[in-house]
Design an enzyme around this catalytic site. Structure first.
Site, PDB file in Angstrom:
ATOM      1  CE1 TYR A 174      39.335  35.032  39.174  1.00 15.79           C
ATOM      2  CE2 TYR A 174      38.425  37.097  39.991  1.00 15.79           C
ATOM      3  CZ  TYR A 174      39.106  36.387  39.025  1.00 15.79           C
ATOM      4  OH  TYR A 174      39.552  37.030  37.899  1.00 15.79           O
ATOM      5  CG  ASP A 198      47.215  35.518  37.615  1.00 13.06           C
ATOM      6  OD1 ASP A 198      47.250  36.481  36.826  1.00 13.06           O
ATOM      7  OD2 ASP A 198      47.246  35.641  38.859  1.00 13.06           O
TER       8      ASP A 198
END
Length: 275
Positions: A110, A56
Site C-alpha cells: 500500500y 476500506d
C-alpha cells in the site's frame, strides 16, 4: 481460470467488498459480469471467485486482483465495457485451477500520500519533522503484535516493511506485508505522523506495541482513507499481460481525474493565499 488487475478510484465507494444497499467496487464488478452473462442474476459470484483484498471506503487501488472461472473472450477491454469509468480492468493472466487471489498473494503493498509540510507557515497543519518521522517508522517496522492498531481481535502479529520518501509537501509511504490487519496501514501512518508533528512522544510507539491494551483517547485513530492506494499485489509464478487498449483507456480516465483534482487544489490555493 483467469486473474484480472483492477484499478479504481475508491472515493465514491463504500469500500471494495459487496455490502447490502451501498455502492461498492465489488458490487460494480459483479453487475458488469451479470450484464456480460458471466455471472447469474441473484446474489452469487462466479465460480471460484476471490479477491486480493478488501479495501476500506475511500481507499483506491492500482492492482486489486480478482480471479474466477472466466470465458476465453472476457478480455480486460470487454470487462471495461460494462464498468463505470472509475473502475478499470487493465491486465489479466491465466492461472491454475486451484489459484486463489486472496490466499496465494505473497505480498501486498500500500502507498499512503501523507500531506506533511515541513515548514511552519502552514496554519492548517503542524510542521512535520522528518527526523522524528524516521524514528517512529523505524520503531514500527518489522515484526510486532499490532493489536492496538487494528480492530481485529486475532491474527494481529504481522511483519511490515516501511519505506518512505519526501516529495515536496508530501511524505510518500510504502508499506509491504504478506497481509494487513483491518485499518493497520492507516493507523501506522497516523501514529508516525503524530510523533512527527509533535502531538505524540516517540515513547507512545513502545506503549502501542506493548501487550497492554490501549484504547479510547490514548489509542490511535486511523488516518483518512482517501490518500491510500493498494499499489501492488505479488503472486509468485503469475505473469500478468497488460491489455494495451484497456491500459490506455484507464490512463486517460485517471488523467482526467488528476486534472480535475489539480484544478480544484489550485482554486483552493488561490482563495487560501488571498485571505
Amino acid at each position: 481460470m483467469r486473474a484480472y488487475r483492477v484499478a479504481y478510484d475508491g472515493q465514491p465507494y463504500h469500500g471494495f467488498q459487496r455490502q447490502p444497499d451501498v455502492d461498492t467496487v465489488e458490487g460494480r464488478l459483479r453487475s458488469a459480469l451479470v450484464r456480460l452473462g458471466v455471472c447469474e442474476r441473484g446474489e452469487g459470484l462466479p465460480d471460484r471467485y476471490a479477491a486480493a483484498g478488501r479495501t476500506d471506503a475511500g481507499v483506491s487501488a492500482r492492482t486489486q486482483t480478482v480471479a474466477f472461472d472466466a470465458p476465453a473472450w472476457l478480455s480486460p477491454a470487454a470487462f471495461n465495457g460494462e464498468l463505470p469509468n472509475d473502475v478499470r480492468v487493465w491486465a489479466s493472466a491465466d492461472v491454475p485451477e486451484d489459484f486463489h487471489a486472496t490466499h496465494d498473494a505473497a505480498e501486498r503493498t500500500y502507498t499512503y500520500y501523507l500531506y506533511a509540510p515541513a515548514d511552519a507557515d502552514r496554519p492548517e497543519h503542524e510542521p512535520v519533522d522528518d527526523g522524528r518521522w524516521a524514528d517512529a517508522v523505524d520503531a514500527l517496522a518489522g515484526t510486532h503484535d499490532f493489536h492496538n492498531l487494528t480492530t481485529d481481535e486475532t491474527g494481529t502479529e504481522r511483519t511490515v516493511a516501511i519505506d518512505w520518501t519526501r516529495d515536496g509537501q508530501f511524505l510518500v509511504v510504502q508499506l509491504t506485508a504478506g497481509g494487513f490487519c483491518r485499518q493497520l496501514v492507516r493507523r501506522l501512518v497516523s501514529l508516525a505522523a503524530a510523533v512527527a508533528d509533535g502531538s505524540a512522544p516517540l515513547s507512545k510507539v513502545d506503549r502501542i506495541l506493548s501487550p497492554e491494551p490501549v484504547s479510547g483517547p490514548d489509542g490511535v485513530p486511523p488516518a483518512p482513507p482517501e490518500p491510500l492506494v493498494l499499489t501492488d499485489v505479488r503472486y509468485p509464478n503469475v505473469s500478468f499481460t497488460r491489455d494495451e487498449d484497456a491500459a490506455v483507456d484507464a490512463r486517460t480516465v485517471f488523467a482526467r481525474r488528476r486534472a480535475t483534482a489539480r484544478t480544484t487544489a489550485r482554486v483552493a490555493d488561490h482563495i487560501t493565499d488571498g485571505l
